[in-house]
Write a protein that holds these residues in place. Structure first.
Motif, PDB file in Angstrom:
ATOM      1  N   LEU A  42       0.861  -1.175   0.000  1.00 12.85           N
ATOM      2  CA  LEU A  42       0.000   0.000   0.000  1.00 12.85           C
ATOM      3  C   LEU A  42       0.900   1.228   0.000  1.00 12.85           C
ATOM      4  O   LEU A  42       1.882   1.283   0.740  1.00 12.85           O
ATOM      5  N   ALA A  43       0.578   2.200  -0.818  1.00 15.49           N
ATOM      6  CA  ALA A  43       1.364   3.424  -0.898  1.00 15.49           C
ATOM      7  C   ALA A  43       0.440   4.623  -0.756  1.00 15.49           C
ATOM      8  O   ALA A  43      -0.643   4.642  -1.335  1.00 15.49           O
ATOM      9  N   GLY A  44       0.871   5.585   0.035  1.00 17.41           N
ATOM     10  CA  GLY A  44       0.049   6.758   0.211  1.00 17.41           C
ATOM     11  C   GLY A  44       0.762   7.864   0.942  1.00 17.41           C
ATOM     12  O   GLY A  44       1.984   7.879   1.052  1.00 17.41           O
ATOM     13  N   TYR A  45      -0.045   8.784   1.467  1.00 18.24           N
ATOM     14  CA  TYR A  45       0.422   9.999   2.118  1.00 18.24           C
ATOM     15  C   TYR A  45      -0.049   9.975   3.563  1.00 18.24           C
ATOM     16  O   TYR A  45      -1.158   9.522   3.852  1.00 18.24           O
ATOM     17  N   SER A  46       0.773  10.485   4.463  1.00 19.07           N
ATOM     18  CA  SER A  46       0.367  10.559   5.865  1.00 19.07           C
ATOM     19  C   SER A  46       0.976  11.782   6.540  1.00 19.07           C
ATOM     20  O   SER A  46       2.123  12.117   6.301  1.00 19.07           O
ATOM     21  N   ASN A  47       0.163  12.431   7.384  1.00 20.49           N
ATOM     22  CA  ASN A  47       0.710  13.450   8.273  1.00 20.49           C
ATOM     23  C   ASN A  47       0.427  13.080   9.722  1.00 20.49           C
ATOM     24  O   ASN A  47       0.455  13.915  10.604  1.00 20.49           O
ATOM     25  N   SER A  48       0.145  11.797   9.961  1.00 22.40           N
ATOM     26  CA  SER A  48      -0.119  11.298  11.314  1.00 22.40           C
ATOM     27  C   SER A  48       1.175  11.135  12.105  1.00 22.40           C
ATOM     28  O   SER A  48       2.197  10.734  11.553  1.00 22.40           O
TER      29      SER A  48
END
Length: 59
Positions: free
Chosen positions: A25-31
């Motif tokens: 899975l590939a994505g963006y996070s600001n957590s």
């Protein structure tokens, strides 16, 4: 069974690729480090990769 793989902030899945032993899975996070995230964000947003087996368990 559906699973949530995320942290406590804003996370966005962008791609799912099937591999011979599961999924990436590939994505963006600001957590920050929270939920399924094992590392803090290094800036305002990071690229996030997660490897899953065929059962959906994180590797």
């Amino acid at each position: 069974m559906a699973k949530n793989i995320r942290g406590s902030g804003y996370d966005l899945l962008r791609r799912i690729k099937t591999t011979s032993d599961g999924y990436i899975l590939a994505g963006y996070s600001n957590s920050p480090k929270s939920g399924e995230k094992s590392e803090d964000t290094m800036g305002q947003g990071d690229f996030w990769l997660v490897k899953l087996d065929h059962n959906g368990d994180k590797l």
